[in-house]
Design an enzyme around this catalytic site. Structure first.
Site, PDB file in Angstrom:
ATOM      1  N   LEU A 105      74.075 -47.287 -43.581  1.00  0.00           N
ATOM      2  CA  LEU A 105      73.077 -47.792 -44.518  1.00  0.00           C
ATOM      3  C   LEU A 105      73.676 -47.918 -45.911  1.00  0.00           C
ATOM      4  O   LEU A 105      73.370 -48.865 -46.649  1.00  0.00           O
ATOM      5  CB  LEU A 105      71.852 -46.866 -44.550  1.00  0.00           C
ATOM      6  CG  LEU A 105      70.752 -47.286 -45.526  1.00  0.00           C
ATOM      7  CD1 LEU A 105      70.182 -48.646 -45.167  1.00  0.00           C
ATOM      8  CD2 LEU A 105      69.643 -46.238 -45.580  1.00  0.00           C
ATOM      9  N   TYR A 106      74.522 -46.968 -46.289  1.00  0.00           N
ATOM     10  CA  TYR A 106      75.193 -47.055 -47.588  1.00  0.00           C
ATOM     11  C   TYR A 106      75.943 -48.379 -47.702  1.00  0.00           C
ATOM     12  O   TYR A 106      75.824 -49.091 -48.708  1.00  0.00           O
ATOM     13  CB  TYR A 106      76.158 -45.879 -47.757  1.00  0.00           C
ATOM     14  CG  TYR A 106      77.094 -46.024 -48.936  1.00  0.00           C
ATOM     15  CD1 TYR A 106      76.611 -45.940 -50.243  1.00  0.00           C
ATOM     16  CD2 TYR A 106      78.461 -46.254 -48.748  1.00  0.00           C
ATOM     17  CE1 TYR A 106      77.460 -46.074 -51.326  1.00  0.00           C
ATOM     18  CE2 TYR A 106      79.313 -46.382 -49.833  1.00  0.00           C
ATOM     19  CZ  TYR A 106      78.809 -46.299 -51.111  1.00  0.00           C
ATOM     20  OH  TYR A 106      79.658 -46.437 -52.181  1.00  0.00           O
TER      21      TYR A 106
END
Length: 467
Positions: free
Chosen positions: A252-253
């Protein structure tokens, strides 16, 4: 013989009046006590009210290991960050001291890269104003120590959040920034699985809010911002080049950083903002982040704790293109120096604007096993290694930067190998945390610094301490 006057009625009347006075006094005291209690309660509620909104609670979505403060904007930072003295400090810090110097807003100035870049900009005479919310993703005391370091060099950090639009607008009203160096972000690949919302709030919403403020500023600033090598995700081509695909994020980062690159393209296209993105490759060094492997490996090795070293599922070593902080700082300043002016005015684009993306890496991947071996040598301690398979948490097994584009455009050329960089980090680490180094560590440092006389003097002091 005259009779004595009858005083019984007078005495009774006086007793009655005394009784009435006591009753009235008691009533008055009771009423006063009730009024005082209510006033005290009201003041307490008002204090609790202000404290709650200026010092918001920890979000319930976090874990006990990592807590990130939630930020409420009912009371904007612009509300309590005001006054003539505050504005004077903002102006003083952001005013350049060299001819044609920049006035730079550095977001995330209390962070690792932000601190080093702020110091480098100030050293060469640029004006620097920091912005940081000092959240507790990792030990805030380290961020506060960096803040103290910056203050010693006359760099002021405004304590506030990117999502506080009123505060950003106020800062741009006070200072005509020429550049923004946007380094504030929710970092960390693994933590995204525990607190995904923090990445959306900072890396996407915060970035958009900053761009919204910049697009209407007069003049519009040029923007350099931190993307990440994580955007390459599942890419298998090596070394990683800016032309390679970045549509397969592994975390997700990485997805939020890739989203940032697309958002940057949009604001460049519509509003004429000149924007440069920098894809950092595993930055390390003094004043670094405690959540990075080199940092917590050092801590655990010194404390005699076991460390986990990852292998891929086909038993290959995990490797990273470790990039020393001084090299990254040179890249950031090079990008700022070559950034063209934005072309918008009044929120409208007046011409084509510069849009760039660059890798900032070391070009020499090193295995995590080699990293640990270097630390063992520097610390004179054998690590208790635990080899395990890499979990499926968003990490990638290998990174390798091609920096030829950055070299061509602003002369970026990393010069610090991992052994040299880690030696400087360990030297800072034992000093910052007050750890007494072993004789071998002292000998190694001073020997490499080339000062034999100093080496003998320190060795003598160390022996005296031992005996």
């Amino acid at each position: 013989m005259a009779s004595s006057p009858d005083t019984s009625k007078t005495t009774k009347l006086e007793r009655y009046n005394t009784y009435i006075r006591k009753v009235n006094t008691t009533k008055i005291l009771s009423a006063s006590s009730k009024l005082l209690f209510r006033l005290t309660l009201l003041v307490a509620l008002i204090l609790i009210f202000f404290f709650t909104f200026n010092n918001p609670p920890v979000t319930t979505t976090t874990t006990t290991n990592h807590r990130v403060l939630a930020t409420s904007h009912l009371f904007s930072s612009a509300f309590y960050g005001s006054g003539a003295a505050w504005e004077k400090e903002v102006r003083r810090s952001s005013t350049p001291r060299r001819v044609n110097g920049f006035s730079v807003l550095v977001t995330g100035a209390g962070g690792f890269v932000g601190t080093h870049c702020s110091l480098a900009l100030k050293k060469r005479g640029d004006g620097v104003l920091g912005l940081d919310n000092f959240n507790s993703y990792y030990d805030p005391s380290l961020k506060r120590a960096r803040q103290t370091l910056l203050k010693q060099h006359e760099i002021f950090i405004v304590e506030g959040d990117l999502n506080d639009g009123e505060l950003l607008t106020k800062l741009f009203d006070i200072v005509p920034f020429t550049h923004i160096l946007h380094l504030a972000a929710q970092a960390g690949v693994r933590y995204a699985m525990q607190n995904p919302q923090s990445y959306i709030n900072s890396n996407i919403a915060g970035f958009v809010n900053l761009l919204e403020t910049a697009k209407t500023a007069d003049p519009q600033p040029s923007i350099v911002w931190a993307s990440s090598s994580s955007v390459y995700g599942l890419n298998t081509e090596n070394p990683f080049s800016e032309s390679h695909r970045t549509d397969q994020p592994a975390s997700l980062y990485a997805a939020t950083k890739k989203a940032g690159e697309e958002i940057a393209h949009t604001y460049n296209h519509i509003y004429g903002l000149a924007i440069t993105g920098l894809r950092f490759f595993t930055v390390y060094g003094p004043w670094g982040r405690p959540d990075m492997a080199y940092f917590f490996f050092t801590k655990d090795i010194l404390q005699g704790k076991p460390i986990n070293i990852y292998q891929t599922h086909d038993e290959k070593e995990v490797a990273r293109d470790f990039t020393y902080i001084d090299d990254v700082v040179k890249g950031c300043l090079g990008a700022l120096d070559t950034a063209e002016k934005s072309t918008g005015k009044g929120g409208k684009k007046r011409g084509a604007a510069q849009l760039r993306i660059y890798n900032l890496g070391n070009t020499s991947p090193v295995s995590v096993g080699k990293l640990v071996a270097i630390l063992e040598s520097l610390l004179n301690v054998k690590a208790k290694k635990h080899i395990i398979k890499m979990p499926r948490n968003g990490d990638v097994p290998f990174t390798h930067a091609n920096v030829s584009l950055a070299y061509r455009d602003f002369g970026y050329k990393p010069t610090t190998d991992l052994s040299t960089g880690l030696r400087k980090f360990v030297k800072w680490y034992v000093s910052y945390y007050g750890i007494k180094p072993r004789p071998v560590m002292i000998w190694y440092w001073v020997k490499n610094e080339g000062d034999e006389k100093m080496m003998r003097r320190i060795e003598g002091l160390w022996l005296r301490c031992l005996f």
